[in-house]
Design a protein around this motif. Structure first.
Motif, short mmCIF file in Angstrom:
data_model
loop_
_atom_site.label_atom_id
_atom_site.label_comp_id
_atom_site.label_asym_id
_atom_site.label_seq_id
_atom_site.Cartn_x
_atom_site.Cartn_y
_atom_site.Cartn_z
N LEU A 183 0.81 -1.21 0.00
CA LEU A 183 0.00 0.00 0.00
C LEU A 183 0.84 1.26 0.00
O LEU A 183 0.38 2.34 -0.38
CB LEU A 183 -0.94 0.02 1.22
CG LEU A 183 -2.25 -0.74 1.11
CD1 LEU A 183 -2.94 -0.77 2.47
CD2 LEU A 183 -3.16 -0.14 0.06
N ASP A 184 2.09 1.13 0.42
CA ASP A 184 2.98 2.29 0.54
C ASP A 184 3.81 2.40 -0.73
O ASP A 184 5.04 2.36 -0.70
CB ASP A 184 3.88 2.13 1.77
CG ASP A 184 4.63 3.41 2.10
OD1 ASP A 184 4.18 4.49 1.71
OD2 ASP A 184 5.68 3.30 2.77
N VAL A 185 3.13 2.54 -1.85
CA VAL A 185 3.80 2.51 -3.15
C VAL A 185 4.11 3.94 -3.62
O VAL A 185 3.21 4.77 -3.74
CB VAL A 185 2.95 1.74 -4.18
CG1 VAL A 185 1.55 2.33 -4.29
CG2 VAL A 185 3.62 1.72 -5.53
N PRO A 186 5.39 4.25 -3.86
CA PRO A 186 5.75 5.61 -4.27
C PRO A 186 5.42 5.87 -5.73
O PRO A 186 5.24 4.94 -6.53
CB PRO A 186 7.26 5.64 -4.04
CG PRO A 186 7.70 4.22 -4.22
CD PRO A 186 6.57 3.39 -3.68
N SER A 187 5.35 7.13 -6.09
CA SER A 187 5.02 7.51 -7.46
C SER A 187 6.09 7.08 -8.44
O SER A 187 5.83 6.94 -9.64
CB SER A 187 4.79 9.02 -7.56
OG SER A 187 5.93 9.72 -7.11
N SER A 188 7.31 6.84 -7.96
CA SER A 188 8.42 6.45 -8.83
C SER A 188 8.53 4.94 -9.02
O SER A 188 9.40 4.46 -9.75
CB SER A 188 9.74 6.98 -8.26
OG SER A 188 9.96 6.45 -6.95
N ALA A 189 7.65 4.17 -8.38
CA ALA A 189 7.75 2.72 -8.43
C ALA A 189 7.57 2.20 -9.86
O ALA A 189 6.71 2.68 -10.60
CB ALA A 189 6.71 2.09 -7.51
N ASN A 190 8.40 1.23 -10.22
CA ASN A 190 8.30 0.58 -11.53
C ASN A 190 7.41 -0.65 -11.38
O ASN A 190 7.83 -1.66 -10.83
CB ASN A 190 9.69 0.19 -12.03
CG ASN A 190 9.67 -0.39 -13.43
OD1 ASN A 190 8.67 -0.24 -14.15
ND2 ASN A 190 10.74 -1.05 -13.82
N LEU A 191 6.19 -0.55 -11.84
CA LEU A 191 5.20 -1.59 -11.59
C LEU A 191 4.63 -2.14 -12.90
O LEU A 191 4.54 -1.41 -13.89
CB LEU A 191 4.03 -1.01 -10.76
CG LEU A 191 4.39 -0.45 -9.40
CD1 LEU A 191 3.24 0.39 -8.86
CD2 LEU A 191 4.72 -1.57 -8.42
N PRO A 192 4.23 -3.39 -12.90
CA PRO A 192 3.59 -3.95 -14.09
C PRO A 192 2.19 -3.38 -14.26
O PRO A 192 1.60 -2.87 -13.31
CB PRO A 192 3.54 -5.45 -13.79
CG PRO A 192 3.48 -5.51 -12.30
CD PRO A 192 4.34 -4.39 -11.81
N ALA A 193 1.67 -3.46 -15.46
CA ALA A 193 0.30 -3.01 -15.70
C ALA A 193 -0.66 -3.88 -14.90
O ALA A 193 -0.43 -5.06 -14.68
CB ALA A 193 -0.02 -3.09 -17.18
#
Length: 238
Positions: free
Chosen positions: A39-49
């Motif tokens: 839940l604590d995901v930063p705006s810069s996180a590289n995440l899958p679609a």
């Protein structure tokens, strides 16, 4: 105060200006420093679609794992200026990152009480789910909403023109679905769900079925407060 009729939504929506801070079409900060908490995901996180799907009820578009224990539902109208502000400047981008991280499933109920343009947009977004491009197209339509509204609102041709900007979206099936309003039954059913809900205006948010009350509007604009609220909801389910 709840607005129980389409006329009520329209009258209240007319009173909203685009400069209002996610005040709503009646019906900022990112404090994350990174952690193992999904839940604590930063705006810069590289995440899958995020996975995109239509729920069994036939009216809910889901981003993320439909089996995720925490569910956040957003009630929106694509022509609503306050929804555009929430989606571009508020906490909606954080919620989409949380869906991509697997922390929650993000559910959308798309109303169309603001006119034909809203119906055309909701139909096109339903078609985008079949191409797994809902999230990108949804973001684009809200970014372009102000410009499109000044030009007269969403039309089938404008929606197709904007779809060119999303790789992999345009194609014979998508184009036909937009031009022929293939998903009109979805549009009308989703609008009816919103009309019959306790939602007084858009944007609105429900967390695990509990509607966020009007006095908690900071959850639409302050990422840190929404994170803490979601964290509390997640702990309550453990």
């Amino acid at each position: 105060m709840q607005v129980g009729t389409r006329r009520g939504f329209l009258v209240a929506a007319a009173a909203i200006t685009a400069s209002a801070s996610v005040a709503g079409c009646r019906s900022r900060g990112d404090a994350s420093h990174g952690s193992d908490d999904p839940l604590d995901v930063p705006s810069s996180a590289n995440l899958p679609a995020a996975r995109e799907s239509l729920a069994a009820d036939g009216t809910t578009i889901v981003l993320g794992d439909p089996g995720a224990p925490l569910a956040v539902r957003l009630y929106e109208d694509m022509s609503c200026p306050a929804c555009a502000e929430f989606e571009t400047e508020g906490t909606a981008p954080y919620l989409k990152r949380a869906a991509r991280s697997g922390a929650l499933q993000l559910q959308f109920t798309l109303g169309s009480f603001l006119g034909p343009g809203s119906k055309f947009a909701a139909n096109a977004l339903r078609a985008a789910v079949d191409r797994n491009r809902f999230a990108d197209y949804h973001d684009l339509l809200y970014r372009e909403q102000s410009r499109v509204r000044k030009a007269g609102g969403f039309t089938r041709d404008r929606l197709l023109g904007l779809a060119i900007m999303i790789p992999g979206l345009r194609g014979p099936e998508f184009d036909a679905a937009v031009l022929e309003t293939k998903h009109r039954e979805f549009v009308e059913a989703a609008d009816e769900v919103l009309r019959k809900s306790p939602v007084a205006g858009t944007p609105a948010m429900a967390i695990d079925g509990v509607l966020v009350p009007p006095e908690r509007r900071e959850l639409f604009s302050e990422r840190s407060r929404l994170y803490r609220h979601l964290k509390k909801a997640a702990r309550a389910k453990e």
